[in-house]
Design an enzyme around this catalytic site. Sequence first.
Site, PDB file in Angstrom:
ATOM      1  N   HIS A  78       0.848  -1.200   0.000  1.00 27.93           N
ATOM      2  CA  HIS A  78       0.000   0.000   0.000  1.00 27.93           C
ATOM      3  C   HIS A  78       0.880   1.245   0.000  1.00 27.93           C
ATOM      4  O   HIS A  78       2.117   1.151  -0.038  1.00 27.93           O
ATOM      5  CB  HIS A  78      -1.017  -0.018   1.144  1.00 27.93           C
ATOM      6  CG  HIS A  78      -0.413  -0.028   2.526  1.00 27.93           C
ATOM      7  ND1 HIS A  78       0.239   1.058   3.058  1.00 27.93           N
ATOM      8  CD2 HIS A  78      -0.368  -1.000   3.471  1.00 27.93           C
ATOM      9  CE1 HIS A  78       0.656   0.763   4.274  1.00 27.93           C
ATOM     10  NE2 HIS A  78       0.308  -0.495   4.548  1.00 27.93           N
TER      11      HIS A  78
ATOM     12  N   HIS B  32       4.080   1.615   2.139  1.00 31.24           N
ATOM     13  CA  HIS B  32       5.298   0.947   1.665  1.00 31.24           C
ATOM     14  C   HIS B  32       5.933   1.749   0.521  1.00 31.24           C
ATOM     15  O   HIS B  32       7.150   1.909   0.456  1.00 31.24           O
ATOM     16  CB  HIS B  32       4.990  -0.469   1.176  1.00 31.24           C
ATOM     17  CG  HIS B  32       4.278  -1.310   2.197  1.00 31.24           C
ATOM     18  ND1 HIS B  32       3.031  -1.825   1.985  1.00 31.24           N
ATOM     19  CD2 HIS B  32       4.634  -1.683   3.445  1.00 31.24           C
ATOM     20  CE1 HIS B  32       2.646  -2.507   3.064  1.00 31.24           C
ATOM     21  NE2 HIS B  32       3.603  -2.432   3.965  1.00 31.24           N
TER      22      HIS B  32
ATOM     23  N   CYS C 195       2.234 -10.394  20.204  1.00 31.53           N
ATOM     24  CA  CYS C 195       1.239 -10.018  19.191  1.00 31.53           C
ATOM     25  C   CYS C 195       1.559 -10.755  17.899  1.00 31.53           C
ATOM     26  O   CYS C 195       2.631 -10.542  17.311  1.00 31.53           O
ATOM     27  CB  CYS C 195       1.228  -8.519  18.928  1.00 31.53           C
ATOM     28  SG  CYS C 195       0.196  -8.104  17.481  1.00 31.53           S
TER      29      CYS C 195
ATOM     30  N   CYS D 260       2.221  -8.212  14.930  1.00 33.27           N
ATOM     31  CA  CYS D 260       3.526  -7.527  14.948  1.00 33.27           C
ATOM     32  C   CYS D 260       4.664  -8.535  14.871  1.00 33.27           C
ATOM     33  O   CYS D 260       5.794  -8.146  14.606  1.00 33.27           O
ATOM     34  CB  CYS D 260       3.762  -6.776  16.252  1.00 33.27           C
ATOM     35  SG  CYS D 260       2.647  -5.454  16.627  1.00 33.27           S
TER      36      CYS D 260
ATOM     37  N   CYS E 244      -3.080  -5.529  21.531  1.00 29.71           N
ATOM     38  CA  CYS E 244      -1.940  -4.880  20.899  1.00 29.71           C
ATOM     39  C   CYS E 244      -2.276  -3.413  20.670  1.00 29.71           C
ATOM     40  O   CYS E 244      -3.298  -3.100  20.061  1.00 29.71           O
ATOM     41  CB  CYS E 244      -1.631  -5.562  19.566  1.00 29.71           C
ATOM     42  SG  CYS E 244      -0.460  -4.618  18.587  1.00 29.71           S
TER      43      CYS E 244
ATOM     44  N   HIS F 100      -2.355  -2.974  16.653  1.00 26.92           N
ATOM     45  CA  HIS F 100      -3.351  -3.692  15.840  1.00 26.92           C
ATOM     46  C   HIS F 100      -4.692  -3.890  16.535  1.00 26.92           C
ATOM     47  O   HIS F 100      -5.631  -4.397  15.928  1.00 26.92           O
ATOM     48  CB  HIS F 100      -2.783  -5.049  15.413  1.00 26.92           C
ATOM     49  CG  HIS F 100      -1.603  -4.934  14.511  1.00 26.92           C
ATOM     50  ND1 HIS F 100      -0.303  -5.031  14.964  1.00 26.92           N
ATOM     51  CD2 HIS F 100      -1.523  -4.691  13.180  1.00 26.92           C
ATOM     52  CE1 HIS F 100       0.523  -4.866  13.944  1.00 26.92           C
ATOM     53  NE2 HIS F 100      -0.183  -4.647  12.863  1.00 26.92           N
TER      54      HIS F 100
ATOM     55  N   LYS G 104      -2.874   5.607  11.456  1.00 27.15           N
ATOM     56  CA  LYS G 104      -1.832   5.081  10.585  1.00 27.15           C
ATOM     57  C   LYS G 104      -2.480   4.242   9.492  1.00 27.15           C
ATOM     58  O   LYS G 104      -3.351   3.431   9.759  1.00 27.15           O
ATOM     59  CB  LYS G 104      -0.883   4.192  11.400  1.00 27.15           C
ATOM     60  CG  LYS G 104       0.227   3.627  10.546  1.00 27.15           C
ATOM     61  CD  LYS G 104       0.973   2.517  11.248  1.00 27.15           C
ATOM     62  CE  LYS G 104       1.975   1.886  10.295  1.00 27.15           C
ATOM     63  NZ  LYS G 104       2.378   0.553  10.719  1.00 27.15           N
TER      64      LYS G 104
ATOM     65  N   LYS H 258      -2.632  -2.156   6.522  1.00 26.20           N
ATOM     66  CA  LYS H 258      -3.522  -3.146   5.924  1.00 26.20           C
ATOM     67  C   LYS H 258      -4.476  -3.739   6.965  1.00 26.20           C
ATOM     68  O   LYS H 258      -5.618  -4.017   6.667  1.00 26.20           O
ATOM     69  CB  LYS H 258      -2.719  -4.237   5.219  1.00 26.20           C
ATOM     70  CG  LYS H 258      -1.637  -4.860   6.061  1.00 26.20           C
ATOM     71  CD  LYS H 258      -0.451  -5.273   5.215  1.00 26.20           C
ATOM     72  CE  LYS H 258       0.755  -5.514   6.139  1.00 26.20           C
ATOM     73  NZ  LYS H 258       2.015  -5.387   5.471  1.00 26.20           N
TER      74      LYS H 258
END
Length: 511
Positions: free
Chosen positions: A17, A20, A125, A128, A143, A146, A295, A298
């Site tokens: 995405h 990156h 997690c 992660c 987490c 996430h 943030k 995905k």
Amino acid sequence: MPFYVTTPIYYVNAAPHLGHAYTTIAADVLARHHRQLGEEVFFLTGTDEHGEPVAEAARAAGIEPKELADRNAARFKELLPRLLATNDFFIRTTDPQHEAKVREVLAAVRERGYVYKGTYEGWYCPRCADFKGEGDLGEGNTCPIHHVPLLREREENYFFALSRFQGQLEELYERNPAFVAPAVRYNEALSFIKAGLRDVPLTRRRLRWGVTVPWDADHVFYVWFDALLNYYTALTYAPTAQGGPDRFWPPTVHLIAKDILRFHAVYWPALLLAAGLELPKQVFVHGYLLMEGEKMSKSLGNVLDPLAVIERFGADALRYYLLRDVPFGQDGSVSTTAFELRYEAELANELGNLASRTFGMIGRYRDGVVPVAALDRELAEGLFAGFPEGVAQRLSRVELTGALEYIWERVRGLNRYVEQQAPWQLAKDPGAAQRLDIVLASLACGVRAVAIALWPYLPAAMDRLLEALGVAGRSLSLAHFAPGPPLGGRLGELSALFPKGEVGAGREARR
Ligand code: MSP
């Protein structure tokens, strides 16, 4: 010294995405800039294919991890030419040469006495692939990144004796305040170290998807150690890394976002010390691209597809927008509206117009041939004094937004110069022919200077512009405001650098 720049290697549990693409674009600008300086450059990117995030995603999709990895690694790889990224190699951590080297280096770390067997108990997690201290738990043991429930793990592992590097890391930070930049991230990493380092698991017993541990076949290496080593292993087998680690090691700068600061600023230098390898010069930490304040990620599902943006506006516009709108090193929100505004106001109206009016006037008043004349001292001693050095200084500090703003002040300055000099008035006065020559020659050389300096950011458009100007090289020395090509040459055809219709077409396409 060669210039060696890296991006993180990206997880293949999903497609790439914009987040990156952001780091890759930043690394590419640095790589191109250092090539412009005449340095030897190695630019590495790739994919991180082992570990729980990938194994989990594959299980969910009902396929083998390697199949998922192949599918998504291909998507990351295909994105690179679309971004106009000029990476010298693409590493995949499932490359057998990488795996073999990881085993070799980590076996040496054990030989040197930094590995022991123990039991890990704590929070973990799976997204992660990271163990969480009691200090970084979200509400209800979730987490904090996430928002998924953390797992309570109890596992017999081999440990890496991170705590033994406490003193050496403190010294490193003391000695080298630029080891992590910007300063806020340096302070964050240093306070993590000062809080007291604890040993970390080096292997996982419960997982199968990873690099097997040479001294105990029941274990695979914890994915972060396998992944970090990519920066080293790539140099040992990339066909483009002629001369290998002897030539390119250590890295000049690792670009990362703050989500993986601890791994790069603490674990990584400790691991290298344990392996007896030289440390990287710098870890530069950029911020997050945010969508509506969160943030982009995905797992949160709020991602922008870089390919869709490129299809509508081109890679240059995306590269420009990301590095211009979000000060590099800080968090910043991105939006389609802000993108369209900058495209129209800056790329089309300021840079595009500067080029088209320069070409237009030389066409009209001098039949397309750039006059050979002295350059305007006002520009040489004012706007353009020390120009390429100013760009290089900022980029040596990885100020990607700062350098772009600095160049853009010259783009605006040249537009002001056109207004002030009013060549269309000079053209009416036969007595002002010499003055008009000076103005047109100065404009052409000014356009060459900004085009060369902008080339790392806008490679496709600036290649077109420089070609039409008849400037063959891309060396930063051509950004000196001094006589040279295109003086005396005939200008080529130049169609609009940033057609405004693109924005309209985008609006249409979205309806
Ligand atoms: N595989 C690990 C990294 C191993 S490096 C030895 C990993 N992969 S990741 O796919 O999650 O990529 C994280 C990196 O992608 C970030 O550090 C950053 O470079 C980039 N970004 C991902 N999302 C981003 C934003 N929303 N904003 C800015 N950068 C983003 O972590």
